[in-house]
Motif scaffolding. Structure first.
Motif, PDB file in Angstrom:
ATOM      1  N   TRP A  56       0.678  -1.140   0.182  1.00 21.49           N
ATOM      2  CA  TRP A  56      -0.117   0.032   0.103  1.00 21.49           C
ATOM      3  C   TRP A  56       1.003   1.347   0.085  1.00 21.49           C
ATOM      4  O   TRP A  56       0.452   2.386  -0.166  1.00 21.49           O
ATOM      5  CB  TRP A  56      -1.130   0.263   1.159  1.00 21.49           C
ATOM      6  N   SER A  57       1.967   1.277   0.110  1.00 22.24           N
ATOM      7  CA  SER A  57       3.125   2.325   0.218  1.00 22.24           C
ATOM      8  C   SER A  57       3.064   2.758  -1.237  1.00 22.24           C
ATOM      9  O   SER A  57       3.066   4.017  -1.086  1.00 22.24           O
ATOM     10  CB  SER A  57       4.535   2.018   0.739  1.00 22.24           C
ATOM     11  N   SER A  58       2.990   2.214  -2.245  1.00 25.42           N
ATOM     12  CA  SER A  58       2.931   2.657  -3.427  1.00 25.42           C
ATOM     13  C   SER A  58       1.706   3.303  -3.978  1.00 25.42           C
ATOM     14  O   SER A  58       1.847   4.559  -4.441  1.00 25.42           O
ATOM     15  CB  SER A  58       3.009   1.408  -4.639  1.00 25.42           C
ATOM     16  N   ALA A  59       0.285   3.004  -3.390  1.00 27.91           N
ATOM     17  CA  ALA A  59      -0.707   3.851  -3.583  1.00 27.91           C
ATOM     18  C   ALA A  59      -0.626   4.918  -2.855  1.00 27.91           C
ATOM     19  O   ALA A  59      -1.029   6.025  -3.309  1.00 27.91           O
ATOM     20  CB  ALA A  59      -1.870   2.932  -3.034  1.00 27.91           C
ATOM     21  N   LEU A  60      -0.163   4.933  -1.567  1.00 25.65           N
ATOM     22  CA  LEU A  60       0.013   6.376  -0.609  1.00 25.65           C
ATOM     23  C   LEU A  60       1.104   7.169  -1.459  1.00 25.65           C
ATOM     24  O   LEU A  60       0.870   8.373  -1.460  1.00 25.65           O
ATOM     25  CB  LEU A  60       0.411   5.911   0.620  1.00 25.65           C
TER      26      LEU A  60
ATOM     27  N   ALA B  33      10.992   4.261  -0.162  1.00 28.84           N
ATOM     28  CA  ALA B  33      11.915   3.432   0.507  1.00 28.84           C
ATOM     29  C   ALA B  33      11.585   2.149   1.119  1.00 28.84           C
ATOM     30  O   ALA B  33      11.818   1.011   1.097  1.00 28.84           O
ATOM     31  CB  ALA B  33      12.641   3.966   1.677  1.00 28.84           C
ATOM     32  N   ILE B  34      10.053   2.348   1.720  1.00 31.53           N
ATOM     33  CA  ILE B  34       9.554   1.090   2.069  1.00 31.53           C
ATOM     34  C   ILE B  34       9.047   0.358   1.249  1.00 31.53           C
ATOM     35  O   ILE B  34       9.189  -0.898   1.206  1.00 31.53           O
ATOM     36  CB  ILE B  34       8.081   1.622   2.961  1.00 31.53           C
ATOM     37  N   GLY B  35       8.639   0.766   0.070  1.00 33.68           N
ATOM     38  CA  GLY B  35       8.155  -0.147  -1.187  1.00 33.68           C
ATOM     39  C   GLY B  35       9.311  -0.952  -1.751  1.00 33.68           C
ATOM     40  O   GLY B  35       9.453  -2.196  -1.906  1.00 33.68           O
TER      41      GLY B  35
ATOM     42  N   ALA C  53      13.862   0.679   8.965  1.00 25.42           N
ATOM     43  CA  ALA C  53      13.041  -0.281   7.555  1.00 25.42           C
ATOM     44  C   ALA C  53      14.595  -1.014   7.224  1.00 25.42           C
ATOM     45  O   ALA C  53      14.215  -2.010   6.474  1.00 25.42           O
ATOM     46  CB  ALA C  53      12.728   0.681   6.437  1.00 25.42           C
ATOM     47  N   ILE C  54      15.679  -0.323   7.487  1.00 26.01           N
ATOM     48  CA  ILE C  54      16.807  -1.196   6.703  1.00 26.01           C
ATOM     49  C   ILE C  54      17.009  -2.572   7.595  1.00 26.01           C
ATOM     50  O   ILE C  54      17.018  -3.562   6.638  1.00 26.01           O
ATOM     51  CB  ILE C  54      18.096  -0.459   6.876  1.00 26.01           C
ATOM     52  N   PRO C  55      17.500  -2.492   8.777  1.00 23.27           N
ATOM     53  CA  PRO C  55      17.427  -3.944   9.512  1.00 23.27           C
ATOM     54  C   PRO C  55      15.988  -4.805   9.169  1.00 23.27           C
ATOM     55  O   PRO C  55      16.388  -6.020   9.006  1.00 23.27           O
ATOM     56  CB  PRO C  55      17.632  -3.395  10.603  1.00 23.27           C
ATOM     57  N   ALA C  56      15.042  -3.926   9.301  1.00 17.37           N
ATOM     58  CA  ALA C  56      13.636  -4.908   9.347  1.00 17.37           C
ATOM     59  C   ALA C  56      13.685  -5.582   7.654  1.00 17.37           C
ATOM     60  O   ALA C  56      13.337  -6.712   7.740  1.00 17.37           O
ATOM     61  CB  ALA C  56      12.561  -3.992   9.527  1.00 17.37           C
ATOM     62  N   SER C  57      13.817  -4.876   6.944  1.00 18.06           N
ATOM     63  CA  SER C  57      13.642  -5.306   5.471  1.00 18.06           C
ATOM     64  C   SER C  57      14.895  -6.388   5.051  1.00 18.06           C
ATOM     65  O   SER C  57      14.463  -7.495   4.376  1.00 18.06           O
ATOM     66  CB  SER C  57      13.845  -4.301   4.602  1.00 18.06           C
TER      67      SER C  57
END
Length: 182
Positions: A36-40, A71-73, A154-158
């Protein structure tokens, strides 16, 4: 040649397959949220362009939100691409090799290239996020976003998700290679 989706007879192979299934289920759930980050992102871009060119009032906050959503996407999309086999690769070379040879090369690449890279990034990213949090780091722009540590997390999580995806793929490849052909 059998694939890793048939029932393995070996208990180690069964546990590897179960682990791969669990990892992939987690990645699919996280990806379902992150997509959903792309839609946002599209909505924020439209809003920012409208504000800037329609009302001569662009906000730095919207630009920073765009970077964060992008970045999230990308970051979380890596693990999804790995488990769905939709990443970019050199299929020209792979098409000239036997299927088991391709799987062996994938395992080799995971062990000697991907996992060391993930380790280095994870090893350094936890301190990177912790330092940002302890300093209360925020945007250098007066109207920018606070809590810079949140996007840095988001870096370590991803990369943890990417490690899970690569491990799941490697387990499936090992099972496929070691199963007897029927």
């Amino acid at each position: 040649m059998t694939d890793s989706f048939s029932k393995p007879t070996n208990s180690v192979a069964r546990s590897m397959l179960k682990t791969a299934d669990i990892f992939e289920a987690i990645i699919l759930k996280v990806s379902a949220v992150c997509c959903w980050s792309s839609a946002l992102l599209i909505a924020v871009i439209i809003l920012n362009v409208t504000m800037r060119y329609g009302f001569n009032n662009g906000l730095i906050l919207f630009e920073e939100i765009q970077w964060h959503l992008y970045a999230i996407g990308i970051m979380f999309g890596l693990s999804y691409a790995e488990i769905t086999n939709s990443q970019v690769r050199v299929d020209v070379v792979a098409s000239m090799l036997k299927p088991k040879t391709v799987l062996k090369w994938e395992i080799f690449g995971a062990v000697f290239f991907i996992f060391p890279t993930i380790f280095v990034i994870l090893f350094n990213s936890f301190d990177y996020v912790a330092n940002s949090y302890m300093l209360g780091e925020s945007s250098s722009s007066p109207l920018g976003m606070p809590f810079r540590w949140a996007i840095k997390a988001a870096i370590p999580a991803s990369f943890i998700l990417l490690a899970m995806a690569v491990l799941a793929r490697m387990f499936r490849n090992i099972i496929t290679i070691t199963q007897k052909e029927t």
